[in-house]
Design a protein around this motif. Sequence first.
Motif, PDB file in Angstrom:
ATOM      1  N   ASN A   1       0.834  -1.201   0.000  1.00 24.89           N
ATOM      2  CA  ASN A   1       0.000   0.000   0.000  1.00 24.89           C
ATOM      3  C   ASN A   1       0.866   1.249   0.000  1.00 24.89           C
ATOM      4  OD1 ASN A   1       0.643   0.727   2.756  1.00 24.89           O
ATOM      5  ND2 ASN A   1      -0.671  -0.980   3.348  1.00 24.89           N
ATOM      6  N   ALA A   2       0.242   2.366  -0.254  1.00 22.82           N
ATOM      7  CA  ALA A   2       0.975   3.622  -0.451  1.00 22.82           C
ATOM      8  C   ALA A   2       1.461   4.271   0.831  1.00 22.82           C
ATOM      9  CB  ALA A   2       0.104   4.603  -1.225  1.00 22.82           C
TER      10      ALA A   2
ATOM     11  N   ASN B   1       6.998   2.638  -7.278  1.00 24.43           N
ATOM     12  CA  ASN B   1       6.460   1.866  -8.380  1.00 24.43           C
ATOM     13  C   ASN B   1       5.023   1.453  -8.063  1.00 24.43           C
ATOM     14  OD1 ASN B   1       5.809  -0.037 -10.334  1.00 24.43           O
ATOM     15  ND2 ASN B   1       7.890  -0.835 -10.430  1.00 24.43           N
ATOM     16  N   PHE B   2       4.061   2.286  -8.476  1.00 25.55           N
ATOM     17  CA  PHE B   2       2.658   1.992  -8.199  1.00 25.55           C
ATOM     18  C   PHE B   2       2.188   0.733  -8.923  1.00 25.55           C
ATOM     19  CE2 PHE B   2       2.669   6.464  -6.928  1.00 25.55           C
ATOM     20  CZ  PHE B   2       1.962   6.387  -5.745  1.00 25.55           C
ATOM     21  N   THR B   3       2.736   0.456 -10.104  1.00 24.55           N
ATOM     22  CA  THR B   3       2.342  -0.739 -10.843  1.00 24.55           C
ATOM     23  C   THR B   3       2.690  -1.992 -10.053  1.00 24.55           C
ATOM     24  OG1 THR B   3       2.634   0.387 -12.951  1.00 24.55           O
ATOM     25  CG2 THR B   3       2.615  -2.014 -13.005  1.00 24.55           C
TER      26      THR B   3
ATOM     27  N   ASP C   1       0.307  -2.300  -7.148  1.00 17.82           N
ATOM     28  CA  ASP C   1      -1.019  -2.719  -7.600  1.00 17.82           C
ATOM     29  C   ASP C   1      -1.051  -4.197  -7.982  1.00 17.82           C
ATOM     30  OD1 ASP C   1      -2.017  -0.179  -7.185  1.00 17.82           O
ATOM     31  OD2 ASP C   1      -1.907   0.414  -9.299  1.00 17.82           O
TER      32      ASP C   1
END
Length: 137
Positions: free
Chosen positions: A51-52, A58-60, A63
């Motif tokens: 989680n953020a 690297n959000f990808t 996710d």
Amino acid sequence: MPWKSAVFCTFVYAKYTSLERRGLWSDLVSLSVTLAANPWIIGGDFNVIANASCAPKNFTAMDEFAGCISSCGMKVMESIGSRFTWIGVGQGRRIWKWLDRVLMNTMWQQQFPNSIIQPRNRIALAHSPLLRSQEHT
């Protein structure tokens, strides 16, 4: 408490790059179909945050990991103590992340409702060992 069925444990030491981890995510989703009716935990070094809250770069990758957790029907086992299990140095400063964790499916949670993990002190390792405890204090 008598055991009602077999239990399954999968141990993970994930690859460093998101591209290399995609095969692991696919394998875990395939396993989840077979193991869904049994208590199952997945634990280890996933080499990615979920989680953020840890300021990901690297959000990808984040996710994809979150998608794997959801597709497998897993939940993150409750953790007490420090949330950070890895320490490193980047750009001249310390970096703390939560890379090591234990995931559990619904069957595990039903059979072992008080399961928790606790990161232990590092002794010459970048990662904290995780202690699994049945009792929640």
